[in-house]
Design a protein around this motif. Structure first.
Motif, mmCIF file in Angstrom:
data_model
loop_
_atom_site.group_PDB
_atom_site.id
_atom_site.type_symbol
_atom_site.label_atom_id
_atom_site.label_comp_id
_atom_site.label_asym_id
_atom_site.label_seq_id
_atom_site.Cartn_x
_atom_site.Cartn_y
_atom_site.Cartn_z
ATOM 1 N N VAL A 121 13.637 14.799 -13.225
ATOM 2 C CA VAL A 121 13.404 15.925 -12.309
ATOM 3 C C VAL A 121 12.715 15.437 -11.039
ATOM 4 O O VAL A 121 13.156 15.731 -9.924
ATOM 5 N N VAL A 122 11.643 14.685 -11.184
ATOM 6 C CA VAL A 122 10.865 14.236 -10.019
ATOM 7 C C VAL A 122 11.701 13.317 -9.134
ATOM 8 O O VAL A 122 11.726 13.480 -7.904
ATOM 9 N N HIS A 123 12.409 12.385 -9.721
ATOM 10 C CA HIS A 123 13.217 11.465 -8.912
ATOM 11 C C HIS A 123 14.408 12.172 -8.264
ATOM 12 O O HIS A 123 14.787 11.849 -7.138
ATOM 13 N N ALA A 124 14.979 13.142 -8.950
ATOM 14 C CA ALA A 124 16.101 13.889 -8.361
ATOM 15 C C ALA A 124 15.631 14.711 -7.162
ATOM 16 O O ALA A 124 16.284 14.721 -6.110
ATOM 17 N N VAL A 125 14.517 15.393 -7.308
ATOM 18 C CA VAL A 125 13.975 16.180 -6.195
ATOM 19 C C VAL A 125 13.594 15.258 -5.048
ATOM 20 O O VAL A 125 13.918 15.521 -3.884
ATOM 21 N N ASP A 126 12.938 14.167 -5.375
ATOM 22 C CA ASP A 126 12.553 13.182 -4.353
ATOM 23 C C ASP A 126 13.789 12.668 -3.609
ATOM 24 O O ASP A 126 13.783 12.563 -2.377
ATOM 25 N N GLY A 127 14.844 12.370 -4.332
ATOM 26 C CA GLY A 127 16.068 11.881 -3.710
ATOM 27 C C GLY A 127 16.678 12.902 -2.771
ATOM 28 O O GLY A 127 17.095 12.567 -1.655
ATOM 29 N N LEU A 128 16.723 14.151 -3.186
ATOM 30 C CA LEU A 128 17.261 15.196 -2.308
ATOM 31 C C LEU A 128 16.418 15.343 -1.044
ATOM 32 O O LEU A 128 16.952 15.466 0.058
ATOM 33 N N LEU A 129 15.112 15.339 -1.198
ATOM 34 C CA LEU A 129 14.236 15.566 -0.052
ATOM 35 C C LEU A 129 14.220 14.406 0.930
ATOM 36 O O LEU A 129 14.054 14.611 2.126
ATOM 37 N N HIS A 130 14.406 13.187 0.430
ATOM 38 C CA HIS A 130 14.303 12.024 1.308
ATOM 39 C C HIS A 130 15.638 11.440 1.744
ATOM 40 O O HIS A 130 15.679 10.652 2.685
ATOM 41 N N HIS A 131 16.706 11.779 1.064
ATOM 42 C CA HIS A 131 17.988 11.156 1.405
ATOM 43 C C HIS A 131 19.054 12.137 1.863
ATOM 44 O O HIS A 131 20.153 11.725 2.209
ATOM 45 N N GLY B 265 0.817 -1.215 0.000
ATOM 46 C CA GLY B 265 0.000 0.000 0.000
ATOM 47 C C GLY B 265 0.842 1.252 0.000
ATOM 48 O O GLY B 265 0.544 2.221 -0.716
ATOM 49 N N GLY B 266 1.903 1.262 0.798
ATOM 50 C CA GLY B 266 2.801 2.415 0.862
ATOM 51 C C GLY B 266 3.505 2.641 -0.458
ATOM 52 O O GLY B 266 3.597 3.776 -0.940
ATOM 53 N N VAL B 267 3.993 1.574 -1.056
ATOM 54 C CA VAL B 267 4.680 1.676 -2.356
ATOM 55 C C VAL B 267 3.717 2.199 -3.414
ATOM 56 O O VAL B 267 4.049 3.106 -4.181
ATOM 57 N N ALA B 268 2.512 1.659 -3.459
ATOM 58 C CA ALA B 268 1.535 2.066 -4.469
ATOM 59 C C ALA B 268 1.158 3.541 -4.317
ATOM 60 O O ALA B 268 1.084 4.276 -5.309
ATOM 61 N N ALA B 269 0.945 3.995 -3.088
ATOM 62 C CA ALA B 269 0.556 5.395 -2.852
ATOM 63 C C ALA B 269 1.666 6.350 -3.250
ATOM 64 O O ALA B 269 1.421 7.369 -3.909
ATOM 65 N N VAL B 270 2.890 6.031 -2.873
ATOM 66 C CA VAL B 270 4.023 6.891 -3.202
ATOM 67 C C VAL B 270 4.276 6.876 -4.711
ATOM 68 O O VAL B 270 4.505 7.929 -5.321
ATOM 69 N N ASP B 271 4.218 5.701 -5.333
ATOM 70 C CA ASP B 271 4.420 5.613 -6.782
ATOM 71 C C ASP B 271 3.365 6.407 -7.547
ATOM 72 O O ASP B 271 3.686 7.090 -8.530
ATOM 73 N N ALA B 272 2.104 6.336 -7.113
ATOM 74 C CA ALA B 272 1.032 7.076 -7.789
ATOM 75 C C ALA B 272 1.270 8.583 -7.679
ATOM 76 O O ALA B 272 1.082 9.319 -8.658
ATOM 77 N N LEU B 273 1.705 9.037 -6.512
ATOM 78 C CA LEU B 273 1.984 10.467 -6.343
ATOM 79 C C LEU B 273 3.160 10.902 -7.227
ATOM 80 O O LEU B 273 3.105 11.950 -7.878
ATOM 81 N N ARG B 274 4.211 10.075 -7.284
ATOM 82 C CA ARG B 274 5.352 10.400 -8.154
ATOM 83 C C ARG B 274 4.928 10.462 -9.617
ATOM 84 O O ARG B 274 5.374 11.330 -10.363
ATOM 85 N N GLU B 275 4.092 9.524 -10.033
ATOM 86 C CA GLU B 275 3.631 9.515 -11.430
ATOM 87 C C GLU B 275 2.812 10.752 -11.749
ATOM 88 O O GLU B 275 2.958 11.338 -12.825
ATOM 89 N N ASP B 276 1.959 11.173 -10.813
ATOM 90 C CA ASP B 276 1.184 12.394 -11.032
ATOM 91 C C ASP B 276 2.105 13.609 -11.145
ATOM 92 O O ASP B 276 1.899 14.482 -11.987
#
Length: 194
Positions: free
Chosen positions: A158-168, A122-133
């Motif tokens: 762009v989305v994955h790079a920003v996500d990586g900075l914010l979470h890692h 459920g967590g993976v699906a919710a996060v993946d859907a938000l990233r795709e949007d």
């Protein structure tokens, strides 16, 4: 969650527990224990276990709450940007600024989310859907640039790079905003012909 809170008092208890969990996980990472979370919340361990059978359930609930809040905030920004679109790069920077603001409250907690809380289906699906949007919205704005055909891969980067900075790379909101903007300006600057 083990049990859905129906009464106002039960919903209040769940909110208090989740707030305490965010604080304790943000400070201690995965070393946090349900006993410390219950103590911080001012509830008995039994009360905590009525709703959350283990630490992972607390993390899952925190991720679900974060994704819900993020979706609401980002959807409002997406709507505003489509209604009165600025230049494409400004639009992408505004989306990124919104994402930075969503991660400003507990930067270390978001690092815990990235490492441990998104491993359930459920967590993976919710996060993946938000990233795709987010990717779809960034691609929409990038496609408005001259020669902006096929912006899907750049939008995903762009989305994955920003996500990586914010979470890692936890940091203060000002440091994160500066990092993200520097990265995006470099990614989005027009290609220089050789």
């Amino acid at each position: 969650m083990r049990r859905i809170p129906r009464q106002a008092r039960a919903r209040e208890t769940v909110e208090v527990v989740l707030t305490a969990a965010a604080q304790v996980f943000g400070r201690e990472g995965v070393a946090a224990t349900t006993n410390r979370i219950a103590e911080r919340a001012g509830v008995s361990i039994g009360s905590l276990y009525q709703y959350f059978p283990h630490k992972q359930a607390l993390l899952d609930a925190l991720v679900a709450r974060h994704v819900t809040d993020a979706r609401t905030t980002l959807d409002a920004e997406f709507t505003a940007l489509r209604a009165d679109p600025p230049d494409p790069v400004t639009a992408v920077l505004r989306i990124a600024d919104t994402a930075v603001a969503l991660h400003a409250d507990h930067p270390h907690l978001h690092a815990v989310f990235a490492g441990f809380a998104t491993r359930t289906p459920g967590g993976v699906a919710a996060v993946d859907a938000l990233r795709e949007d987010c990717t779809r919205e960034v691609a929409f704005h990038l496609s408005r640039r001259p020669g902006g055909e096929g912006p899907g891969e750049l939008a995903r980067t762009v989305v994955h790079a920003v996500d990586g900075l914010l979470h890692h790379s936890p940091a203060t909101v000002n440091v994160q905003r500066a990092r993200v903007r520097t990265l995006l300006v470099r990614l989005l600057e027009p290609a220089v012909p050789h």
